[in-house]
Design a protein around this motif. Structure first.
Motif, PDB file in Angstrom:
ATOM      1  N   GLY A 140       0.983  10.387  -6.676  1.00  0.00           N
ATOM      2  CA  GLY A 140       1.395  10.429  -5.432  1.00  0.00           C
ATOM      3  C   GLY A 140       0.949   8.924  -4.807  1.00  0.00           C
ATOM      4  O   GLY A 140       0.670   8.619  -3.382  1.00  0.00           O
ATOM      5  N   ARG A 141      -0.088   8.016  -5.770  1.00  0.00           N
ATOM      6  CA  ARG A 141      -0.605   6.927  -4.920  1.00  0.00           C
ATOM      7  C   ARG A 141       0.274   5.735  -5.301  1.00  0.00           C
ATOM      8  O   ARG A 141      -0.230   4.721  -4.794  1.00  0.00           O
ATOM      9  CB  ARG A 141      -1.949   6.863  -5.762  1.00  0.00           C
ATOM     10  CG  ARG A 141      -3.180   7.609  -5.334  1.00  0.00           C
ATOM     11  CD  ARG A 141      -4.411   7.010  -5.723  1.00  0.00           C
ATOM     12  NE  ARG A 141      -4.866   5.716  -4.943  1.00  0.00           N
ATOM     13  CZ  ARG A 141      -5.995   5.060  -5.291  1.00  0.00           C
ATOM     14  NH1 ARG A 141      -6.815   5.693  -6.115  1.00  0.00           N
ATOM     15  NH2 ARG A 141      -6.111   4.050  -4.707  1.00  0.00           N
ATOM     16  N   MET A 142       1.213   5.646  -5.990  1.00  0.00           N
ATOM     17  CA  MET A 142       1.941   4.573  -6.170  1.00  0.00           C
ATOM     18  C   MET A 142       2.673   3.993  -4.815  1.00  0.00           C
ATOM     19  O   MET A 142       2.754   4.895  -3.640  1.00  0.00           O
ATOM     20  CB  MET A 142       3.253   5.118  -6.964  1.00  0.00           C
ATOM     21  CG  MET A 142       4.439   5.574  -6.473  1.00  0.00           C
ATOM     22  SD  MET A 142       5.923   5.738  -7.526  1.00  0.00           S
ATOM     23  CE  MET A 142       5.302   7.020  -8.832  1.00  0.00           C
ATOM     24  N   THR A 143       2.831   2.756  -4.645  1.00  0.00           N
ATOM     25  CA  THR A 143       3.324   1.947  -3.595  1.00  0.00           C
ATOM     26  C   THR A 143       4.452   2.302  -3.318  1.00  0.00           C
ATOM     27  O   THR A 143       5.555   2.759  -4.252  1.00  0.00           O
ATOM     28  CB  THR A 143       3.016   0.406  -3.883  1.00  0.00           C
ATOM     29  OG1 THR A 143       3.932  -0.064  -4.663  1.00  0.00           O
ATOM     30  CG2 THR A 143       1.570   0.319  -3.830  1.00  0.00           C
ATOM     31  N   ASN A 144       5.198   2.238  -2.155  1.00  0.00           N
ATOM     32  CA  ASN A 144       6.736   2.450  -1.982  1.00  0.00           C
ATOM     33  C   ASN A 144       7.400   1.562  -2.725  1.00  0.00           C
ATOM     34  O   ASN A 144       8.529   1.990  -3.017  1.00  0.00           O
ATOM     35  CB  ASN A 144       6.908   2.190  -0.412  1.00  0.00           C
ATOM     36  CG  ASN A 144       8.208   2.448   0.105  1.00  0.00           C
ATOM     37  OD1 ASN A 144       8.545   3.641  -0.252  1.00  0.00           O
ATOM     38  ND2 ASN A 144       9.076   1.660   0.439  1.00  0.00           N
ATOM     39  N   TYR A 159      -0.969  14.882   0.341  1.00  0.00           N
ATOM     40  CA  TYR A 159      -1.395  14.036  -1.088  1.00  0.00           C
ATOM     41  C   TYR A 159      -2.855  14.435  -0.835  1.00  0.00           C
ATOM     42  O   TYR A 159      -3.609  14.335   0.132  1.00  0.00           O
ATOM     43  CB  TYR A 159      -1.131  12.376  -0.495  1.00  0.00           C
ATOM     44  CG  TYR A 159       0.347  12.043  -0.276  1.00  0.00           C
ATOM     45  CD1 TYR A 159       1.149  11.870  -1.406  1.00  0.00           C
ATOM     46  CD2 TYR A 159       0.882  12.255   1.121  1.00  0.00           C
ATOM     47  CE1 TYR A 159       2.568  11.796  -1.153  1.00  0.00           C
ATOM     48  CE2 TYR A 159       1.983  11.843   1.169  1.00  0.00           C
ATOM     49  CZ  TYR A 159       2.766  11.447   0.115  1.00  0.00           C
ATOM     50  OH  TYR A 159       4.245  11.254   0.371  1.00  0.00           O
ATOM     51  N   ARG A 160      -3.343  14.246  -2.391  1.00  0.00           N
ATOM     52  CA  ARG A 160      -4.698  14.634  -2.501  1.00  0.00           C
ATOM     53  C   ARG A 160      -4.980  13.889  -3.981  1.00  0.00           C
ATOM     54  O   ARG A 160      -4.092  13.964  -4.882  1.00  0.00           O
ATOM     55  CB  ARG A 160      -5.076  15.992  -2.538  1.00  0.00           C
ATOM     56  CG  ARG A 160      -4.442  16.836  -3.351  1.00  0.00           C
ATOM     57  CD  ARG A 160      -4.906  18.199  -3.386  1.00  0.00           C
ATOM     58  NE  ARG A 160      -4.572  19.021  -2.188  1.00  0.00           N
ATOM     59  CZ  ARG A 160      -4.483  20.363  -2.069  1.00  0.00           C
ATOM     60  NH1 ARG A 160      -5.039  20.918  -2.917  1.00  0.00           N
ATOM     61  NH2 ARG A 160      -4.200  21.034  -1.117  1.00  0.00           N
ATOM     62  N   ALA A 161      -6.387  13.728  -4.110  1.00  0.00           N
ATOM     63  CA  ALA A 161      -6.833  13.423  -5.360  1.00  0.00           C
ATOM     64  C   ALA A 161      -6.885  14.492  -6.212  1.00  0.00           C
ATOM     65  O   ALA A 161      -7.529  15.451  -5.785  1.00  0.00           O
ATOM     66  CB  ALA A 161      -7.981  12.544  -5.272  1.00  0.00           C
ATOM     67  N   GLN A 162      -6.797  14.358  -7.473  1.00  0.00           N
ATOM     68  CA  GLN A 162      -7.000  15.491  -8.598  1.00  0.00           C
ATOM     69  C   GLN A 162      -8.472  14.807  -9.071  1.00  0.00           C
ATOM     70  O   GLN A 162      -8.622  13.953  -9.824  1.00  0.00           O
ATOM     71  CB  GLN A 162      -5.944  15.550  -9.598  1.00  0.00           C
ATOM     72  CG  GLN A 162      -4.787  16.087  -8.982  1.00  0.00           C
ATOM     73  CD  GLN A 162      -3.774  16.231 -10.228  1.00  0.00           C
ATOM     74  OE1 GLN A 162      -3.848  15.550 -11.115  1.00  0.00           O
ATOM     75  NE2 GLN A 162      -2.677  16.974 -10.174  1.00  0.00           N
ATOM     76  N   LEU A 163      -9.533  15.883  -8.822  1.00  0.00           N
ATOM     77  CA  LEU A 163     -10.909  15.533  -9.397  1.00  0.00           C
ATOM     78  C   LEU A 163     -11.170  16.285 -10.433  1.00  0.00           C
ATOM     79  O   LEU A 163     -10.690  17.396 -10.957  1.00  0.00           O
ATOM     80  CB  LEU A 163     -11.775  15.976  -8.227  1.00  0.00           C
ATOM     81  CG  LEU A 163     -11.636  15.626  -6.636  1.00  0.00           C
ATOM     82  CD1 LEU A 163     -12.590  16.209  -5.809  1.00  0.00           C
ATOM     83  CD2 LEU A 163     -11.599  14.008  -6.643  1.00  0.00           C
ATOM     84  N   ASN A 164     -12.001  15.682 -11.423  1.00  0.00           N
ATOM     85  CA  ASN A 164     -12.540  15.959 -12.702  1.00  0.00           C
ATOM     86  C   ASN A 164     -13.752  17.015 -12.371  1.00  0.00           C
ATOM     87  O   ASN A 164     -14.729  16.252 -12.213  1.00  0.00           O
ATOM     88  CB  ASN A 164     -12.727  14.830 -13.661  1.00  0.00           C
ATOM     89  CG  ASN A 164     -13.279  15.164 -14.967  1.00  0.00           C
ATOM     90  OD1 ASN A 164     -14.001  16.375 -15.345  1.00  0.00           O
ATOM     91  ND2 ASN A 164     -13.158  14.458 -15.800  1.00  0.00           N
TER      92      ASN A 164
END
Length: 156
Positions: free
Chosen positions: A22-26, A56-61
């Motif tokens: 989900g973080r990739m640029t357009n 969109y969200r970060a997947q945390l460890n």
């Protein structure tokens, strides 16, 4: 596979790629799906506005942050009226340890996905919060051993 929304092959490619990263640029996204950047961005915005992309969200460890225990709780209520189901569902929003709540069919009414610092933290939650909640009849807990699969929620 039946899809409720009117999506074409490019939309499905966009969703697949964003679900994986989900973080990739357009620009990167547009290259991966085979269209130029402006129409790609328009499509992403349209998917967001339609509610197909919820966010969109970060997947945390979790273990690296000191949360070493993942457990599931199957909760059965004494009474399953609509008001009681809604009240319990709302109550789960007050518990930070509960990361996901699912209303389910079968021998339980709810399935709770819990993440805790350790076993003691989880036990305190179950005893002091969950089983003490009005209308809770049964609680069955399952401690996890290891996660063996972690994919996006939708197989596209």
């Amino acid at each position: 596979m039946a899809i409720k929304a009117e999506l074409d092959v490019i939309d499905l490619k966009i969703l697949r790629e964003l679900q994986n990263d989900g973080r990739m640029t357009n620009v990167d996204l547009s290259e991966r799906v085979g269209i130029s950047a402006p129409p790609c961005l328009r499509r992403v915005r349209k998917l967001e506005q339609a509610g197909i992309i919820r966010g969109y969200r970060a997947q945390l460890n979790a273990p690296s942050l000191g949360f070493d225990l993942v457990a599931f709780c199957m909760v059965g209520l004494k009474h399953q009226s609509d008001a009681n189901l809604k009240a319990f569902a709302a109550k789960t929003n007050e518990w930070p340890i509960v990361r996901e709540t699912w209303m389910v069919s079968g021998e339980s009414d709810f399935l709770l996905h819990c993440v805790a610092r350790n076993l003691s933290h989880f036990q305190d939650f179950v005893i002091e919060e969950l089983t003490a909640t009005d209308n809770v009849d049964t609680v069955r807990t399952m401690l996890t051993i290891r996660q063996v699969k972690d994919e996006g929620l939708v197989a596209l």
